[in-house]
Motif scaffolding. Structure first.
Motif, mmCIF file in Angstrom:
data_model
loop_
_atom_site.group_PDB
_atom_site.id
_atom_site.type_symbol
_atom_site.label_atom_id
_atom_site.label_comp_id
_atom_site.label_asym_id
_atom_site.label_seq_id
_atom_site.Cartn_x
_atom_site.Cartn_y
_atom_site.Cartn_z
ATOM 1 N N VAL A 5 69.297 7.528 -11.511
ATOM 2 C CA VAL A 5 69.304 8.534 -10.443
ATOM 3 C C VAL A 5 67.880 8.972 -10.109
ATOM 4 O O VAL A 5 67.492 9.051 -8.937
ATOM 5 N N SER A 8 66.007 6.232 -8.347
ATOM 6 C CA SER A 8 66.456 6.120 -6.952
ATOM 7 C C SER A 8 65.777 7.174 -6.077
ATOM 8 O O SER A 8 65.386 6.896 -4.941
ATOM 9 N N GLY A 9 65.645 8.382 -6.619
ATOM 10 C CA GLY A 9 64.945 9.425 -5.876
ATOM 11 C C GLY A 9 63.483 9.074 -5.646
ATOM 12 O O GLY A 9 62.940 9.288 -4.551
ATOM 13 N N LEU A 73 63.762 16.690 -2.194
ATOM 14 C CA LEU A 73 64.687 15.792 -1.504
ATOM 15 C C LEU A 73 65.264 16.448 -0.254
ATOM 16 O O LEU A 73 65.500 15.774 0.756
ATOM 17 N N CYS A 167 70.781 10.784 -2.829
ATOM 18 C CA CYS A 167 69.956 11.017 -4.018
ATOM 19 C C CYS A 167 70.051 12.463 -4.489
ATOM 20 O O CYS A 167 70.164 12.733 -5.694
#
Length: 448
Positions: A5, A8-9, A73, A167
């Motif tokens: 995770v 991916s961010g 994000l 994300c």
């Protein structure tokens, strides 16, 4: 799952750096503005990313790393939506500034990994997270080229907004919050002070070639940086709760790692800047291959893939021989990759090989630097320290952009960049890597 995770961010954040590169020649028409104005679509993102990394790191240490990561994000999502809804240059620049603010995800993610993972998994996880800085740029170029050619250009920004939402949702439900540093106030004055100095320095560096290195604007910005940054440093030494603890940053392992990061960032950027130009230059110039943006992007994509594949190897090397030795190996490979590019540029497959070699070195070096930093700073300052290290890499890439562009411009022929210009540029990048290697050699062995 936490590692996947967070990585991916980081990948989503780094994709923002190369998202609009295929559109640069078309932006004056698409945004109804001059090329000078549309150049800020790129510059604004670079400036925002450089300024935000140390600031978001300190905020994460004080108020919660996952919380600040989610805010980063969210900025990516809002910036993507703003850019997707506009056809004017200045709203686009605003959106790109917000997208650049997402770069704080990478140092925050590295710090969260140290907090949450067992010791035997931290090295490989940090290597993967650090590698996303290069992987995103490498795969983003062909990906955005495909979308730009096959669909309306706004789709790029809608896609990045969706990616940011996915994300953020995964981070919200998968990543636990990390322990916070002892309660302290956030140094807002120091953050604003640093932002002014960095903006002046990077604007002068990025825009100097276009404005002229002796122009009033360039010299004025460099003068501002020279006045602001040292005075900011004195203020940081005297304030109770500094944005960046310069006493920690002055420790030999941290200082030498950060100085090496500037030169590694410089050497790394040669592949991102020079290979696509060489591949896309018309065959008639005598040194180009006449490839499309998509073909050129696919040709250098192995750089990012090799980075990702070799990041676990970097962790194993660090575990066995120490992070200092791993960094030395990585920088040496980068130097060899740039040096080999002087000879391996007569066929497309040779450029693929040279870029893959550089990708291997970058992946190994990038994975070693966070280990050196976090082995030498207090646990309550890990995100801030990694943010500064990421900033140092950004300064290196910005400097490389200016220096290498100047070399290519001064050696260009009537038909475009010359082979001599490319050779001098690769030799310059190899020299920067060797200086970085020398600095890294003086990092104490115990820092590993």
């Amino acid at each position: 799952m936490v590692v996947a995770v967070l990585a991916s961010g980081g990948l989503a954040a780094s994709l923002m750096q190369s998202l609009v590169i295929p559109l640069i020649p078309e932006f004056p028409r698409l945004l109804h503005a001059s090329p000078v104005d549309t150049s800020w679509v790129i510059t604004a993102t670079l400036l925002a990313a450089a300024v935000i990394t140390p600031v978001s790191g300190r905020l994460g240490d004080l108020y919660g790393k996952r919380r600040v990561l989610l805010v980063s994000l969210a900025a990516l999502v809002v910036g993507s939506v703003v850019s997707a809804l506009t056809e004017s240059v200045w709203p686009m620049v605003l959106g790109r500034v917000l997208q650049g603010c997402a770069m704080g995800v990478v140092p925050l993610g590295i710090s969260i990994m140290r907090d949450q993972l067992p010791a035997d998994r931290v090295g490989a996880a940090m290597g993967l997270m650090s590698a996303t800085l290069g992987v995103g740029g490498a795969i983003g170029l062909p990906l955005s080229a495909v979308v730009a050619q096959q669909a309306d250009w706004h789709v790029l920004f809608w896609g990045s907004a969706v990616l940011g939402v996915v994300c953020a949702t995964l981070v919200r439900f998968v990543v636990p919050e990390s322990p916070r540093a002892p309660r302290a106030r956030f140094d807002l004055l120091g953050a604003l002070w640093l932002s002014v100095g960095l903006t002046a320095l990077l604007m002068a560096t990025i825009k100097g070639a276009g404005w002229g290195w002796t122009s009033a604007a360039t010299l004025g910005l460099f003068g501002t940086a020279v006045a602001v940054l040292p005075s900011w440093g004195l203020y940081q030494l005297r304030t109770t709760d500094p944005l960046v603890d310069l006493r920690v940053s002055a420790r030999r392992p941290v200082l030498l790692t950060n100085l090496s990061a500037v030169l590694i960032g410089f050497a790394m950027y040669a592949s991102a800047l020079l290979f696509p130009q060489l591949l896309q230059a018309p065959v008639e110039t005598g040194q180009g291959f006449g490839l499309s943006m998509l073909q050129a992007g696919l040709s250098v994509a192995p750089l990012g893939l090799v980075m990702m594949l070799l990041s676990p190897l970097s962790a194993r090397l660090s575990a066995r021989y120490g992070a200092r030795t791993t960094l030395l190996v990585g920088v040496l490979v980068i130097a060899v990759g740039n040096g080999s590019a002087v000879l391996l540029t007569t066929a497309v497959w040779q450029i693929v090989v040279a870029s893959a070699v550089m990708g291997g070195g970058i992946g190994i070096a990038f994975a070693a630097m966070p280990a050196l930093i976090m082995g030498s700073v207090p646990r309550g300052e890990t995100a801030s320290a990694n943010g500064v290290n990421t900033l140092m890499r950004s300064i290196g890439t910005s400097t490389a952009s200016a220096v290498l562009a100047t070399i290519l411009a001064n050696t260009a022929t009537a038909t475009g960049p010359s082979r001599l210009g490319f050779h001098i540029s690769f030799i310059t990048a190899a020299g920067a890597a060797l200086v970085g290697l020398l600095l890294a050699a003086f990092i104490p062995r115990r820092a590993a």
